[in-house]
Scaffold this active site. Structure first.
Site, short mmCIF file in Angstrom:
data_model
loop_
_atom_site.label_atom_id
_atom_site.label_comp_id
_atom_site.label_asym_id
_atom_site.label_seq_id
_atom_site.Cartn_x
_atom_site.Cartn_y
_atom_site.Cartn_z
N CYS A 118 -4.51 -6.26 -0.28
CA CYS A 118 -5.75 -5.61 0.14
C CYS A 118 -6.92 -6.56 0.32
O CYS A 118 -7.48 -6.65 1.42
CB CYS A 118 -6.13 -4.52 -0.86
SG CYS A 118 -4.98 -3.13 -0.90
N GLY A 172 -10.32 -18.19 -11.48
CA GLY A 172 -8.92 -18.58 -11.35
C GLY A 172 -8.67 -19.24 -10.01
O GLY A 172 -9.51 -19.96 -9.48
N GLU A 184 -2.79 -1.82 -6.91
CA GLU A 184 -1.37 -2.00 -7.20
C GLU A 184 -1.21 -2.32 -8.68
O GLU A 184 -1.98 -3.07 -9.25
CB GLU A 184 -0.79 -3.12 -6.35
CG GLU A 184 -0.57 -2.75 -4.90
CD GLU A 184 0.24 -3.79 -4.17
OE1 GLU A 184 1.42 -4.00 -4.53
OE2 GLU A 184 -0.30 -4.41 -3.24
N GLU A 231 -8.57 5.27 0.48
CA GLU A 231 -8.01 5.14 -0.88
C GLU A 231 -8.63 3.92 -1.56
O GLU A 231 -8.99 2.95 -0.91
CB GLU A 231 -6.49 5.05 -0.83
CG GLU A 231 -5.92 3.99 0.10
CD GLU A 231 -5.86 2.60 -0.51
OE1 GLU A 231 -5.98 2.51 -1.75
OE2 GLU A 231 -5.72 1.63 0.24
N ARG A 247 2.59 -10.74 -1.87
CA ARG A 247 1.72 -11.01 -0.72
C ARG A 247 0.44 -11.69 -1.17
O ARG A 247 -0.26 -11.19 -2.04
CB ARG A 247 1.40 -9.70 0.01
CG ARG A 247 2.56 -9.14 0.83
CD ARG A 247 2.23 -7.81 1.44
NE ARG A 247 2.18 -6.75 0.44
CZ ARG A 247 1.94 -5.46 0.73
NH1 ARG A 247 1.73 -5.10 1.97
NH2 ARG A 247 1.92 -4.56 -0.24
N LYS A 306 -0.41 -10.21 -9.23
CA LYS A 306 -1.08 -9.68 -10.41
C LYS A 306 -0.03 -9.03 -11.29
O LYS A 306 1.11 -8.84 -10.86
CB LYS A 306 -2.16 -8.65 -10.02
CG LYS A 306 -1.60 -7.42 -9.33
CD LYS A 306 -2.67 -6.43 -8.91
CE LYS A 306 -3.32 -5.76 -10.08
NZ LYS A 306 -4.21 -4.65 -9.69
N LEU A 363 -7.01 2.48 -4.48
CA LEU A 363 -5.99 2.28 -5.49
C LEU A 363 -5.74 0.79 -5.75
O LEU A 363 -5.88 -0.04 -4.85
CB LEU A 363 -4.67 2.93 -5.05
CG LEU A 363 -4.76 4.39 -4.63
CD1 LEU A 363 -3.36 4.92 -4.31
CD2 LEU A 363 -5.41 5.23 -5.71
N LYS A 395 14.41 3.83 4.09
CA LYS A 395 13.41 4.16 3.06
C LYS A 395 13.49 5.63 2.67
O LYS A 395 13.48 5.98 1.49
CB LYS A 395 12.00 3.85 3.57
CG LYS A 395 11.51 2.45 3.30
CD LYS A 395 10.03 2.36 3.66
CE LYS A 395 9.46 1.00 3.29
NZ LYS A 395 8.02 0.94 3.61
N THR A 406 -6.61 1.97 5.81
CA THR A 406 -7.84 1.20 5.91
C THR A 406 -8.06 0.80 7.36
O THR A 406 -7.27 0.04 7.93
CB THR A 406 -7.77 -0.05 5.02
OG1 THR A 406 -7.55 0.36 3.66
CG2 THR A 406 -9.05 -0.85 5.10
#
Length: 427
Positions: A258, A251, A153, A149, A325, A318, A151, A35, A121
């Site tokens: 998360c 849906g 994705e 955080e 995931r 999404k 945030l 990475k 988290t």
């Protein structure tokens, strides 16, 4: 300031890139050599809009550096962010092994008065456990804080530059002042609180949003029983300022990296402290059964999946991410295959090798046209614009076809005018 961000997931890389853009020297630190090697060359190992450009720009300024060396990264850092993964353990609680490993590795290299910030988290009470790990190895006085955080994705870079608020969990005024100065360029309200409150804030925020999705899905089920349209109901309840018209997504349920994890972890935490009889322990259960509940109703509607050709459009959980995931597709496709269907998949970003599906009756197609060819049923699982703006009238087959829009993105009458049998959620 000199900063270190430990962990090169999307939160870690975004955090490092954004702080570097504010003029700080930032080390992105990870033990994964592959990475780090990619990131040193400006190659982000996952898709996140605008992140590639941000990383490349900051590497050129030499303010952003990636390394596997704790000594190089930590020894000069004023603030060290722990931003590693906290996967769920088998009992649902957060597995903190990566947080603890990072704490033990950074401890010997901390300079005096450095601040260790837990951005991962984690459940309330984690700071005390992390402090014990660091205390055993640290040579200098340091401080510990929590800055969760928030945030999303697919919009993480935008969210980081334009946050709704900054939550600072710290007990010492010195730490609050330093972290407030560090976050001042975001021009967002800064809310200071205890580390425990900060950690509960993160879990509470995600669990509440998951609850909204779960709630509106149950309302959608009732709408299908009585002829109401859930999208009209959303407009009606949204007119109440106490409720609001935002974040109602009927849906197949919530997914991603998360919401499922955070809801399960908060539920597991509640059980561990003797509060098992609460809403949190039901949300995940409802969400888990959601996909199969709807698939069973669709099966009855079309007369069974056996022998049917099904197009599944949207494989990520999404839009604007390649993350699969807890994506609906990861439940829908195996279920259809088990029921005897042939499945063609399409997604603008997800590569075929990302799906752990080896059944030869599943083929991932390069275009929507290829995916829907000969389809008896077309599923729209994700509201990618490439999908929702596609003209399905041009691919209409000369046979009965169902178009199942689980995101309620298409106009019902338009789809019916094209000649499809339409099914939305709660419509």
């Amino acid at each position: 300031m000199t900063l270190t961000v430990i962990g090169t997931g999307f939160v870690g890389v975004v955090t490092a890139g954004v702080f570097a853009s504010f003029g700080h020297t930032v080390y992105g630190l990870d033990v994964d050599e592959k990475k780090i090697s990619k990131l040193q060359k400006g190659k982000v190992p996952f898709f996140e809009p605008k992140l590639d450009d941000l990383v490349k720009e900051q590497l050129k300024t030499k303010r952003l550096r990636f390394t596997t060396s704790y000594s190089d990264a930590i020894s000069d850092s004023d603030v060290v962010f722990i931003s590693v993964g906290t996967p769920s353990a088998p009992d649902g609680q957060a597995d903190l092994k990566f947080v603890f490993a990072a704490a033990e590795s950074l401890a010997p290299h901390l300079k005096e008065h450095a601040i260790v910030v837990i951005k991962s988290t984690v459940p309330p009470g984690t700071n005390g456990k992390v402090k014990q790990k660091i205390d055993a190895l640290a040579k200098e006085k340091y401080y510990i804080a929590s800055v969760p955080e928030f945030l999303r994705e697919g919009s993480a870079v935008e969210d980081t530059f334009n946050p709704d608020r900054i939550v600072l969990g710290a007990k010492e005024q010195r730490v609050i002042s330093t972290l407030s100065e560090l976050h001042a360029p975001f021009h967002a309200p800064i809310i200071s609180m205890s580390p425990e409150s900060a950690q509960m804030t993160k879990y509470s925020a995600n669990s509440f949003l998951a609850t909204r999705i779960t709630f509106i899905n149950q309302i959608a089920d009732l709408c299908e029983k009585n002829g109401a349209d859930v999208m009209e109901v959303i407009k009606g309840i949204g007119g109440d300022d106490r409720i609001g018209s935002h974040y109602w997504y009927p849906g197949l349920g919530y997914g991603g990296s998360c919401f499922p994890k955070d809801v399960k972890e908060l539920a597991a935490y509640s059980r561990s402290v003797g509060e098992a009889n609460n809403l949190l322990n039901k949300i995940s259960e409802f969400n888990e059964h959601r996909v199969y509940h709807l698939l069973d109703s669709y099966e009855q509607m079309i007369g069974g999946w056996d022998g049917k050709t099904v197009a599944v459009l949207g494989l990520s959980f999404k839009p604007n991410t390649d993350d699969t995931r807890e994506a609906p597709s990861m439940k829908v496709i195996p279920h259809l295959l088990n029921k005897g269907a042939t499945v063609n998949g399409f997604d603008p970003m997800v590569a075929a090798e990302q799906l752990p599906i080896e059944d030869k009756r599943y083929v991932q197609r390069a275009t929507i046209e290829e995916a829907v060819k000969d389809a008896d049923v077309i599923f729209i699982l994700v509201e990618w614009p490439q999908i929702t703006q596609f003209d399905f009238s041009k691919t209409r087959e000369n046979k009965k076809q169902w178009l199942i829009d689980v995101r309620n993105q298409l106009a019902v009458h338009t789809v019916k005018d094209w000649g499809y049998e339409y099914r939305g959620v709660g419509r």
